[in-house]
Scaffold this motif. Structure first.
Motif, PDB file in Angstrom:
ATOM      1  N   LEU A  60      -3.987   5.768  -1.671  1.00 26.53           N
ATOM      2  CA  LEU A  60      -4.772   6.796  -0.992  1.00 26.53           C
ATOM      3  C   LEU A  60      -3.975   8.091  -0.981  1.00 26.53           C
ATOM      4  CD1 LEU A  60      -6.058   5.019   2.279  1.00 26.53           C
ATOM      5  CD2 LEU A  60      -7.422   5.615   0.274  1.00 26.53           C
ATOM      6  N   VAL A  61      -4.668   9.203  -1.126  1.00 25.00           N
ATOM      7  CA  VAL A  61      -4.065  10.517  -0.928  1.00 25.00           C
ATOM      8  C   VAL A  61      -4.854  11.181   0.198  1.00 25.00           C
ATOM      9  CG1 VAL A  61      -3.590  12.786  -1.906  1.00 25.00           C
ATOM     10  CG2 VAL A  61      -3.288  10.730  -3.307  1.00 25.00           C
ATOM     11  N   ILE A  62      -4.134  11.565   1.252  1.00 29.85           N
ATOM     12  CA  ILE A  62      -4.748  12.231   2.390  1.00 29.85           C
ATOM     13  C   ILE A  62      -4.250  13.665   2.408  1.00 29.85           C
ATOM     14  CG2 ILE A  62      -5.011  12.266   4.894  1.00 29.85           C
ATOM     15  CD1 ILE A  62      -4.431   9.223   4.852  1.00 29.85           C
ATOM     16  N   SER A  63      -5.160  14.599   2.175  1.00 28.06           N
ATOM     17  CA  SER A  63      -4.840  16.022   2.212  1.00 28.06           C
ATOM     18  C   SER A  63      -5.318  16.574   3.549  1.00 28.06           C
ATOM     19  CB  SER A  63      -5.514  16.769   1.066  1.00 28.06           C
ATOM     20  OG  SER A  63      -5.094  16.247  -0.172  1.00 28.06           O
ATOM     21  N   ILE A  64      -4.438  17.289   4.227  1.00 32.12           N
ATOM     22  CA  ILE A  64      -4.749  17.817   5.550  1.00 32.12           C
ATOM     23  C   ILE A  64      -4.676  19.340   5.486  1.00 32.12           C
ATOM     24  CG2 ILE A  64      -4.178  17.769   8.009  1.00 32.12           C
ATOM     25  CD1 ILE A  64      -2.571  15.162   7.410  1.00 32.12           C
ATOM     26  N   ALA A  65      -5.745  19.987   5.912  1.00 33.73           N
ATOM     27  CA  ALA A  65      -5.793  21.449   5.928  1.00 33.73           C
ATOM     28  C   ALA A  65      -6.122  21.925   7.340  1.00 33.73           C
ATOM     29  CB  ALA A  65      -6.849  21.952   4.950  1.00 33.73           C
ATOM     30  N   ILE A  66      -5.459  22.982   7.751  1.00 34.94           N
ATOM     31  CA  ILE A  66      -5.728  23.587   9.057  1.00 34.94           C
ATOM     32  C   ILE A  66      -7.012  24.393   8.943  1.00 34.94           C
ATOM     33  CG2 ILE A  66      -4.885  25.215  10.789  1.00 34.94           C
ATOM     34  CD1 ILE A  66      -2.011  24.497   9.790  1.00 34.94           C
ATOM     35  N   GLU A  67      -7.947  24.142   9.874  1.00 34.65           N
ATOM     36  CA  GLU A  67      -9.200  24.896   9.950  1.00 34.65           C
ATOM     37  C   GLU A  67      -9.398  25.312  11.393  1.00 34.65           C
ATOM     38  OE1 GLU A  67     -12.791  23.275   8.344  1.00 34.65           O
ATOM     39  OE2 GLU A  67     -11.856  22.814   6.422  1.00 34.65           O
ATOM     40  N   GLY A 110      -7.120   1.151  -2.612  1.00 37.28           N
ATOM     41  CA  GLY A 110      -7.450   2.298  -1.767  1.00 37.28           C
ATOM     42  C   GLY A 110      -8.944   2.409  -1.523  1.00 37.28           C
ATOM     43  N   SER A 111      -9.727   2.103  -2.539  1.00 38.99           N
ATOM     44  CA  SER A 111     -11.174   2.130  -2.427  1.00 38.99           C
ATOM     45  C   SER A 111     -11.665   1.114  -1.388  1.00 38.99           C
ATOM     46  CB  SER A 111     -11.783   1.851  -3.795  1.00 38.99           C
ATOM     47  OG  SER A 111     -13.170   1.964  -3.769  1.00 38.99           O
ATOM     48  N   LYS A 112     -11.075  -0.072  -1.394  1.00 37.44           N
ATOM     49  CA  LYS A 112     -11.438  -1.102  -0.404  1.00 37.44           C
ATOM     50  C   LYS A 112     -11.109  -0.629   1.003  1.00 37.44           C
ATOM     51  CE  LYS A 112     -10.929  -5.103  -3.416  1.00 37.44           C
ATOM     52  NZ  LYS A 112     -10.134  -6.307  -3.727  1.00 37.44           N
ATOM     53  N   SER A 120       0.841  -1.191   0.000  1.00 35.16           N
ATOM     54  CA  SER A 120       0.000   0.000   0.000  1.00 35.16           C
ATOM     55  C   SER A 120       0.874   1.238   0.000  1.00 35.16           C
ATOM     56  CB  SER A 120      -0.889   0.036   1.252  1.00 35.16           C
ATOM     57  OG  SER A 120      -1.675  -1.123   1.343  1.00 35.16           O
ATOM     58  N   VAL A 121       0.391   2.271  -0.668  1.00 30.63           N
ATOM     59  CA  VAL A 121       1.091   3.549  -0.720  1.00 30.63           C
ATOM     60  C   VAL A 121       0.096   4.646  -0.371  1.00 30.63           C
ATOM     61  CG1 VAL A 121       2.400   5.170  -2.138  1.00 30.63           C
ATOM     62  CG2 VAL A 121       2.672   2.701  -2.503  1.00 30.63           C
ATOM     63  N   ILE A 122       0.474   5.473   0.617  1.00 30.14           N
ATOM     64  CA  ILE A 122      -0.354   6.596   1.045  1.00 30.14           C
ATOM     65  C   ILE A 122       0.465   7.869   0.922  1.00 30.14           C
ATOM     66  CG2 ILE A 122      -1.623   7.646   2.956  1.00 30.14           C
ATOM     67  CD1 ILE A 122      -2.009   4.785   4.094  1.00 30.14           C
ATOM     68  N   GLN A 134      -8.792  10.499  -0.408  1.00 33.32           N
ATOM     69  CA  GLN A 134      -9.228  10.109  -1.746  1.00 33.32           C
ATOM     70  C   GLN A 134      -8.552   8.809  -2.166  1.00 33.32           C
ATOM     71  OE1 GLN A 134      -8.497  12.987  -4.831  1.00 33.32           O
ATOM     72  NE2 GLN A 134     -10.004  12.041  -6.162  1.00 33.32           N
ATOM     73  N   ALA A 135      -9.366   7.840  -2.548  1.00 37.53           N
ATOM     74  CA  ALA A 135      -8.839   6.590  -3.094  1.00 37.53           C
ATOM     75  C   ALA A 135      -8.381   6.848  -4.519  1.00 37.53           C
ATOM     76  CB  ALA A 135      -9.912   5.507  -3.071  1.00 37.53           C
ATOM     77  N   LYS A 136      -7.256   6.243  -4.887  1.00 33.71           N
ATOM     78  CA  LYS A 136      -6.717   6.387  -6.237  1.00 33.71           C
ATOM     79  C   LYS A 136      -6.652   5.049  -6.973  1.00 33.71           C
ATOM     80  CE  LYS A 136      -5.723  10.794  -6.302  1.00 33.71           C
ATOM     81  NZ  LYS A 136      -6.265  11.688  -7.306  1.00 33.71           N
TER      82      LYS A 136
END
Length: 160
Positions: free
Chosen positions: A128-135, A150-152, A35-37, A144-146
């Motif tokens: 998977l791509v995990i984008s993290i934003a400060i709020e 990743g979808s599983k 797996s690659v994230i 997001q699964a790519k």
């Protein structure tokens, strides 16, 4: 083909820990597949914090160090080898070829990659791509699964 995506708001580090634990549990159910994230976000967004909780949730009991200066920190677990990359200080993607980057992306490995865009062309594609934003005081995680793999993972994650 379109793959699923989801968002999660973490109001605290405990929420980040819970998301990391849930994703690790979902990923553990798919092992020993590799797996690659990719982890995206500005400096201080929480990529390393998420990685620490994720790696510990997979079963690592020691400290999880930031690989900012070493580029990669390895963690040998029972079912998988985890490699945590931080490419922030990478000057040229070709440096990755000299360190044998392709050897890290093999069977029974799970790779977490911070600042993946700095290694463009030399890295395996993300599941998977995990984008993290400060709020405010919290963090917004866009996951997001790519790939089908990743979808599983997303399908088995309780929080997202």
């Amino acid at each position: 083909m379109s793959y699923p995506h989801s968002t999660f708001f973490a109001a605290s580090e405990d929420d980040t820990r819970a998301l990391a634990r849930d994703l690790a549990q979902a990923m553990r159910g798919l092992l020993p597949a590799s797996s690659v994230i990719y982890l995206e976000g500005d400096l201080g967004a929480g990529k390393t914090t998420f990685s620490r909780h994720f790696i510990q949730s997979l079963g690592h009991t020691g400290a999880v160090k930031s690989p900012t200066y070493t580029l990669v920190e390895p963690y040998e677990l029972d079912a998988v080898s985890v490699y945590h990359f931080d490419l922030y200080r990478l000057a040229d993607p070709e440096e990755l070829e000299f360190m044998g980057i392709r050897d890290y992306f093999s069977d029974k490995t799970l790779c977490l990659v911070e600042w993946a865009e700095k290694g463009a062309g030399c890295l395996a594609s993300a599941d998977l791509v995990i984008s993290i934003a400060i709020e405010g005081e919290g963090r917004r995680f866009q996951v997001q699964a790519k790939t089908l793999h990743g979808s599983k993972c997303l399908q088995h994650c309780k929080r997202i």
